[in-house]
Design an enzyme around this catalytic site. Structure first.
Site, PDB file in Angstrom:
ATOM      1  N   ASP A   1       0.850  -1.174   0.000  1.00 22.47           N
ATOM      2  CA  ASP A   1       0.000   0.000   0.000  1.00 22.47           C
ATOM      3  C   ASP A   1       0.904   1.248   0.000  1.00 22.47           C
ATOM      4  OD1 ASP A   1      -3.237   0.401   1.568  1.00 22.47           O
ATOM      5  OD2 ASP A   1      -2.149   1.740   0.219  1.00 22.47           O
TER       6      ASP A   1
ATOM      7  N   GLU B   1     -10.574   6.682   4.037  1.00 19.60           N
ATOM      8  CA  GLU B   1      -9.632   6.028   4.947  1.00 19.60           C
ATOM      9  C   GLU B   1      -9.799   6.558   6.373  1.00 19.60           C
ATOM     10  OE1 GLU B   1      -6.347   6.068   1.396  1.00 19.60           O
ATOM     11  OE2 GLU B   1      -5.728   5.154   3.271  1.00 19.60           O
TER      12      GLU B   1
HETATM   13  C1  GLC Z   1      -4.317   4.193  -0.089  1.00 19.69           C
HETATM   14  C2  GLC Z   1      -5.248   3.064   0.244  1.00 19.69           C
HETATM   15  C3  GLC Z   1      -5.330   2.001  -0.829  1.00 19.69           C
HETATM   16  C4  GLC Z   1      -5.108   2.616  -2.193  1.00 19.69           C
HETATM   17  C5  GLC Z   1      -3.692   3.169  -2.237  1.00 19.69           C
HETATM   18  C6  GLC Z   1      -3.387   3.876  -3.576  1.00 19.69           C
HETATM   19  O1  GLC Z   1      -3.613   4.581   1.061  1.00 19.69           O
HETATM   20  O2  GLC Z   1      -5.051   2.387   1.477  1.00 19.69           O
HETATM   21  O3  GLC Z   1      -6.621   1.385  -0.710  1.00 19.69           O
HETATM   22  O4  GLC Z   1      -5.275   1.637  -3.197  1.00 19.69           O
HETATM   23  O5  GLC Z   1      -3.416   4.072  -1.167  1.00 19.69           O
HETATM   24  O6  GLC Z   1      -4.178   5.034  -3.700  1.00 19.69           O
END
Ligand code: GLC
Length: 604
Positions: free
Chosen positions: A299, A495
């Site tokens: 992530d 988030e």
């Molecule tokens: C974010 C999220 C994830 C996402 C990634 C790219 O922090 O946790 O779900 O795909 O970054 O944007």
């Protein structure tokens, strides 16, 4: 488990031909080229020329990582530029561009925006979810994007979590069924270009404990207005292994059986270790026991959380089984650190070869080596009316009627007067929620679509007076309107910025309801929200109540059922608590009380 190959592939013996190609290519690659394939960089942190120089294998747009102007053609041109840069490398290994298309191609102005997963869970319609995946794939391919970080197959247990709406349900079986349907829709486009799915976040992201999260200073720099104290997101999953396997790992097995070939690792921790450094769960369980043959992507800046020392982060994550590192900012440090770790012998070369083989296998499986330079779908496919009609159907099927006294619903279309109150009644941004155009979404006219108010105006008879007031102030009419409609919404979030300790209806919302109540014979409340909210003490103030979740751009779907053109069929995908002490789900059981509305509830 037998190795599963995506059914979207042209033929089954492909895998033998492709394996020779992968091993042939791998044998010709330098360490620098291998490390480049394992590095994914955010588009604002790298130029096409640097993609060529470092042989970078993937570029992403994070939430809101948009070209300017943010229009479909500019997206297609931007993605094409990065792909062309990769073609100029010594071996010409194709680049794969990734985005978070989690409810349509939701970064792009003009794209069709579907209900978020919490609403799709309420439809119980796997075929519809698969169709949405296929439409999303079409709109992604029209901009040259061949990878989306979706579906989220979290099984949220605590509604205070800001990512509840990204989950289909609190019920594992429903999550597994709909997650697999999304994978099939994205990847099995019947010969047309498939889009790589990426079930996330492995594993236990929805099982974290309130208070086990932390604050994130980098959020302040990037998003000064956002809340950077995240009490539950990215926290610790305090469940035993049997529960982790039964409730949280099983949706990944369903997704892999449906053909998933990439999986994103969770920020969260389990059994004392960050998932990004969890060799047991990443390699022993997912790759060796379950037989996942695709690749694992980190992530956003997630490996940095493993240890204060970045070298340790890189070594621990890659040796645990991570195959591609998502690097939002400093990709040069990532490349040099991983290269150093291999040269020092801290990361074995066979681990690098395994990771690169997995990545190349997926790129072959997607046909990227044979991808035509022109996108297979025209730009005009983006936001196409036929797509919007499917989104409208999804909205209809996602709405859940939780109260309907005296047959208030459906509302007659030939009333003398209807009062409509609440900013959300006429605000596409509030109707879509987070992960829309911007990372956290934003109120206002952020993208083309149909607000509920616009839809109502198109449905009621010409003799009906529609009075709209965002704040619910209606002049003292001499007689009461037949219907008052109050539309409430959460402010958009994404988030941990959506982690909320108290889910009771806000004082402003209660005041809005009470302001409208005296002016109408029957009061209908519609709630746009990413989760159930605590409404128990106010429910008696309204005659009908509809949970609309985060419907997306096609507000017409709400009017379709509100005025009776279609029946209400939605069913709760999450239990609706009476009180805060019934959150998380464990609290529900311990409270000794029933929820306000149980999982599966919905009036017809
Ligand atoms: C974010 C999220 C994830 C996402 C990634 C790219 O922090 O946790 O779900 O795909 O970054 O944007």
């Amino acid at each position: 488990m037998s190795k599963v190959w995506p059914t979207s592939l042209p033929d089954r013996d492909w895998q033998f031909k492709q394996k020779e190609s992968v091993h042939d290519l791998l044998s010709r690659m330098t360490l620098a080229e291998k490390v480049g394939q394992m590095t994914q960089v955010e588009k604002n942190s790298i130029s096409p020329e640097e993609v060529t120089e470092y042989a970078i294998g993937s570029v992403l747009s994070g939430g809101g990582g948009n070209p300017m102007p943010n229009m479909p053609q500019e997206w297609a041109d931007m993605v094409h530029g990065f792909k062309e840069a990769a073609r100029k490398t010594r071996l010409g290994i194709p680049l794969i561009y990734g985005v978070d298309a989690i409810h349509g191609h939701n970064n792009v102005v003009g794209a069709t925006i579907f209900p978020h997963n919490i609403g799709l869970g309420a439809t119980r319609d796997a075929d519809l979810v698969e169709q949405i995946g296929r439409i999303t794939a079409t709109e992604l391919v029209a901009t040259g994007v061949r990878w989306t970080f979706a579906p989220c197959v979290a099984v949220p247990h605590d509604l205070r979590w800001g990512r509840t709406y990204e989950g289909y349900s609190e019920d594992t079986n429903l999550v597994a069924e709909l997650g697999a349907a999304c994978v099939r829709g994205l990847q099995n486009t019947h010969g047309a270009q498939a889009v790589l799915s990426c079930p996330k976040h492995y594993v236990g992201d929805g099982a974290t404990t309130w208070g086990s999260g932390r604050s994130y200073d980098w959020i302040i720099e990037q998003w000064p207005a956002a809340d950077h104290d995240w009490p539950i997101d990215q926290g610790i999953s305090e469940v035993d292994e049997a529960t982790l396997r039964a409730k949280h790992i099983s949706p990944y097995i369903a997704a892999i059986e449906a053909g998933a070939m990439s999986i994103m690792v969770s920020y969260s921790s389990w059994d004392g270790a960050k998932l990004h450094a969890h060799k047991y769960l990443l390699t022993d369980v997912l790759k060796n026991e379950i037989g996942f043959h695709g690749f694992l992507v980190s992530d956003w800046m997630a490996i940095d959380q493993i240890d204060p020392d970045y070298y340790t982060c890189v070594v621990a994550s890659i040796n645990a089984g991570l195959d591609m590192i998502m690097v939002p900012f400093n990709f040069r440090r990532c490349v040099s650190t991983l290269t150093q770790a291999v040269e020092n012998g801290d990361v074995p070369l066979e681990r690098i070869n395994d990771a690169v083989a997995r990545i190349l296998t997926v790129k072959f499986a997607l046909g990227l080596f044979d991808e035509p330079s022109r996108n297979e779908h025209p730009i005009s496919d983006i936001g196409a009316e036929s797509h919007r009609q499917v989104a409208r159907e999804a909205v209809r099927k996602s709405l859940v009627v939780l109260k309907n006294d005296d047959h208030t619903l459906p509302v007659p279309r030939n009333m003398k007067q209807i009062l409509v109150a609440g900013q959300a009644a006429d605000d596409i941004g509030l109707q879509c929620g987070g992960w829309t155009i911007e990372w956290m979404g934003k109120p206002g006219h952020s993208t083309p679509g149909t607000t509920l108010l616009t839809a109502i105006r198109g449905v009621v008879s010409p003799d009906t007076t529609i009075d709209y007031s965002p704040d619910g102030h209606f002049r003292g009419a001499d007689e009461m309107a037949e219907i008052g409609l109050v539309v409430l919404s959460e402010s958009p979030y994404a988030e941990g910025t959506g982690d909320r300790a108290d889910l009771t209806l806000s004082a402003a919302d209660v005041a809005l309801i009470e302001r409208v109540r005296p002016h109408c014979q029957q009061l209908v409340v519609i709630l746009f929200s990413g989760r159930p909210l605590i409404i128990t003490d106010h429910l008696e103030k309204f005659d009908a109540f509809i949970a609309a979740w985060l419907p997306g751009t096609e507000g017409q779907g709400i009017a379709d059922v509100l005025f009776g053109d279609y029946p209400f069929t939605g069913r709760l995908a999450y239990s609706w608590p009476k009180r805060m002490n019934q959150i998380p789900l464990k609290g529900m059981a311990e409270s000794g009380e029933d929820p306000l509305f149980p999982f599966g509830f919905g009036l017809a």
